[in-house]
Motif scaffolding. Structure first.
Motif, PDB file in Angstrom:
ATOM      1  N   GLU A 255       0.895  -1.173  -0.209  1.00  0.00           N
ATOM      2  CA  GLU A 255      -0.472  -0.077  -0.069  1.00  0.00           C
ATOM      3  C   GLU A 255       0.907   0.881   0.038  1.00  0.00           C
ATOM      4  O   GLU A 255       0.708   2.140  -0.682  1.00  0.00           O
ATOM      5  N   LEU A 256       1.773   1.498   0.559  1.00  0.00           N
ATOM      6  CA  LEU A 256       2.974   2.595   0.456  1.00  0.00           C
ATOM      7  C   LEU A 256       3.451   3.060  -0.793  1.00  0.00           C
ATOM      8  O   LEU A 256       3.753   3.735  -0.952  1.00  0.00           O
ATOM      9  N   ASP A 257       3.694   1.583  -1.374  1.00  0.00           N
ATOM     10  CA  ASP A 257       4.180   1.684  -2.392  1.00  0.00           C
ATOM     11  C   ASP A 257       3.401   1.977  -3.675  1.00  0.00           C
ATOM     12  O   ASP A 257       3.774   2.439  -4.593  1.00  0.00           O
ATOM     13  N   GLN A 258       2.170   1.554  -3.599  1.00  0.00           N
ATOM     14  CA  GLN A 258       0.997   2.166  -4.413  1.00  0.00           C
ATOM     15  C   GLN A 258       0.878   3.231  -3.921  1.00  0.00           C
ATOM     16  O   GLN A 258       0.058   4.240  -4.923  1.00  0.00           O
ATOM     17  N   LEU A 259       0.947   4.712  -2.964  1.00  0.00           N
ATOM     18  CA  LEU A 259       0.842   5.918  -2.673  1.00  0.00           C
ATOM     19  C   LEU A 259       1.289   6.471  -3.558  1.00  0.00           C
ATOM     20  O   LEU A 259       1.371   7.416  -4.486  1.00  0.00           O
ATOM     21  N   LYS A 260       3.129   6.300  -3.476  1.00  0.00           N
ATOM     22  CA  LYS A 260       4.300   6.357  -4.219  1.00  0.00           C
ATOM     23  C   LYS A 260       3.897   6.496  -5.290  1.00  0.00           C
ATOM     24  O   LYS A 260       4.308   7.766  -5.965  1.00  0.00           O
ATOM     25  N   GLU A 261       2.960   5.158  -6.164  1.00  0.00           N
ATOM     26  CA  GLU A 261       2.983   5.021  -7.708  1.00  0.00           C
ATOM     27  C   GLU A 261       1.770   6.102  -8.159  1.00  0.00           C
ATOM     28  O   GLU A 261       1.565   6.601  -9.017  1.00  0.00           O
ATOM     29  N   MET A 262       0.635   6.271  -7.352  1.00  0.00           N
ATOM     30  CA  MET A 262      -0.438   7.277  -7.255  1.00  0.00           C
ATOM     31  C   MET A 262      -0.150   8.242  -7.833  1.00  0.00           C
ATOM     32  O   MET A 262      -0.740   9.473  -8.038  1.00  0.00           O
ATOM     33  N   TYR A 263       0.662   9.032  -6.506  1.00  0.00           N
ATOM     34  CA  TYR A 263       0.239  10.733  -6.093  1.00  0.00           C
ATOM     35  C   TYR A 263       1.996  11.327  -6.116  1.00  0.00           C
ATOM     36  O   TYR A 263       1.993  12.500  -6.048  1.00  0.00           O
ATOM     37  N   LEU A 264       2.798  10.664  -6.619  1.00  0.00           N
ATOM     38  CA  LEU A 264       4.103  11.038  -6.981  1.00  0.00           C
ATOM     39  C   LEU A 264       4.773  10.899  -7.958  1.00  0.00           C
ATOM     40  O   LEU A 264       3.679  10.027  -9.410  1.00  0.00           O
ATOM     41  N   THR A 265       5.579  11.987  -8.968  1.00  0.00           N
ATOM     42  CA  THR A 265       5.717  11.820 -10.755  1.00  0.00           C
ATOM     43  C   THR A 265       7.460  12.922 -10.141  1.00  0.00           C
ATOM     44  O   THR A 265       7.517  13.145  -9.146  1.00  0.00           O
ATOM     45  N   GLU A 266       7.618  12.086 -11.537  1.00  0.00           N
ATOM     46  CA  GLU A 266       9.319  12.791 -11.615  1.00  0.00           C
ATOM     47  C   GLU A 266       9.363  14.277 -12.516  1.00  0.00           C
ATOM     48  O   GLU A 266       9.971  14.381 -12.525  1.00  0.00           O
ATOM     49  N   GLU A 267       8.108  14.106 -12.675  1.00  0.00           N
ATOM     50  CA  GLU A 267       8.129  15.166 -14.114  1.00  0.00           C
ATOM     51  C   GLU A 267       8.225  16.498 -13.033  1.00  0.00           C
ATOM     52  O   GLU A 267       7.500  16.545 -11.984  1.00  0.00           O
ATOM     53  N   LYS A 268       8.979  17.479 -13.645  1.00  0.00           N
ATOM     54  CA  LYS A 268       8.556  18.668 -12.520  1.00  0.00           C
ATOM     55  C   LYS A 268       7.149  19.885 -13.002  1.00  0.00           C
ATOM     56  O   LYS A 268       6.902  19.215 -13.885  1.00  0.00           O
ATOM     57  N   ILE A 269       7.253  20.322 -11.914  1.00  0.00           N
ATOM     58  CA  ILE A 269       5.846  20.521 -12.243  1.00  0.00           C
ATOM     59  C   ILE A 269       5.696  22.447 -12.469  1.00  0.00           C
ATOM     60  O   ILE A 269       6.795  23.312 -11.573  1.00  0.00           O
ATOM     61  N   LEU A 270       5.572  22.836 -13.230  1.00  0.00           N
ATOM     62  CA  LEU A 270       5.389  24.055 -13.768  1.00  0.00           C
ATOM     63  C   LEU A 270       4.695  25.249 -13.050  1.00  0.00           C
ATOM     64  O   LEU A 270       3.546  24.654 -12.437  1.00  0.00           O
TER      65      LEU A 270
END
Length: 270
Positions: A255-270
């Motif tokens: 579940e912790l891994d799933q949360l990171k997959e769902m809510y994190l990105t490696e793209e910069k946010i403009l």
């Protein structure tokens, strides 16, 4: 990172998007997915439109007790589901903002032997480690895990204690460092500065005793020491943040891994 409120909102001073936080491994929380707030009663029709149509809020997690929700009900928002998670019981009366709780606070602070900082430290410990809160935080994370698109918003009354701890848990689960977690927590003092100033100006009219007024100022504020003590307990009893989330909240590693997959990105946010 710089912590910012959602500036488009004109009537909600302490509503902010967690998007943009950088985790320890260099990833970034996606915008318009996780939103923390104070009460929503003052939201204008335009604010509601922004929350539902721009930020796509579809679920509100209301962390308040019944009396608070009755006194300051959330506005109707089409297509938005509300989940009530009162993450306190009667022993937590001071965090609530209903009339009975405030009256209890005044009586407590009238006792010169009471240290308000110590009272609040104890409340935060209960809010983070009491068995009472476990099932509510489990539902909180279940809601985040089911959020495939759009945003989940959670709030209490002022948006600093209960919403603050829920945010601490969320940022911990995503791997945000503690320095940034504390920075976000403390920003409530800045975003509500105007409202707090009004309350402090009015206090002498309703509260005659100087000591009680000083104690109420502490009640209305945020202090870094509250979070430091929680992190010390986590390190002592669990070793690290993830162990606490697994062993106390009951989140699995999957579940912790799933949360990171769902809510994190490696793209910069403009």
């Amino acid at each position: 990172m710089e912590v910012k409120r959602i500036e488009e909102l004109k009537s909600l001073s302490n509503t902010r998007d967690l998007g943009g936080f950088i985790t320890r491994d260099g990833k970034i929380i996606k915008p318009r997915r996780l939103i923390r707030s104070g009460e929503l009663k003052k939201a204008s029709s335009e604010d509601i439109k922004i929350l539902t149509e721009t930020y796509h809020v579809h679920t509100v997690l209301d962390l308040r007790i019944d009396a608070e929700r009755e006194q300051s009900p959330d506005p109707e928002m089409n297509g938005v589901k509300t989940v009530v998670l009162p993450v306190l019981d009667s022993s937590f009366f001071g965090i609530a903002r209903d009339e009975n709780s405030m009256e209890a606070w005044l009586k407590l602070f009238d006792n010169t032997e009471v240290d308000p900082i110590e009272v609040f430290k104890e409340m935060y410990r209960k809010l983070m480690f009491s068995d009472y809160v476990k099932p509510y935080y489990r539902v909180f994370f279940n809601t985040l895990l089911q959020n495939k698109s759009g945003a989940v918003l959670w709030h209490c009354s002022a948006g600093k204690d209960r919403a603050g701890i829920a945010t601490v848990l969320t940022l911990m689960s995503l791997g945000v460092n503690r320095e940034d977690i504390i920075k976000d927590y403390l920003m409530t003092g800045k975003f509500q500065k105007k409202e707090l100033r009004k309350l402090r100006l009015l206090m002498p009219i309703f509260v005659r005793k100087k000591r009680v007024r000083e104690c109420i100022k502490i009640l209305l504020g945020v202090e870094e020491i509250y979070l430091h003590q929680l992190f010390e307990i986590i390190d002592r009893d669990y070793g690290n943040d993830e162990n606490y989330l697994r062993e106390f909240i009951g989140l699995t590693q999957e579940e912790l891994d799933q949360l990171k997959e769902m809510y994190l990105t490696e793209e910069k946010i403009l």
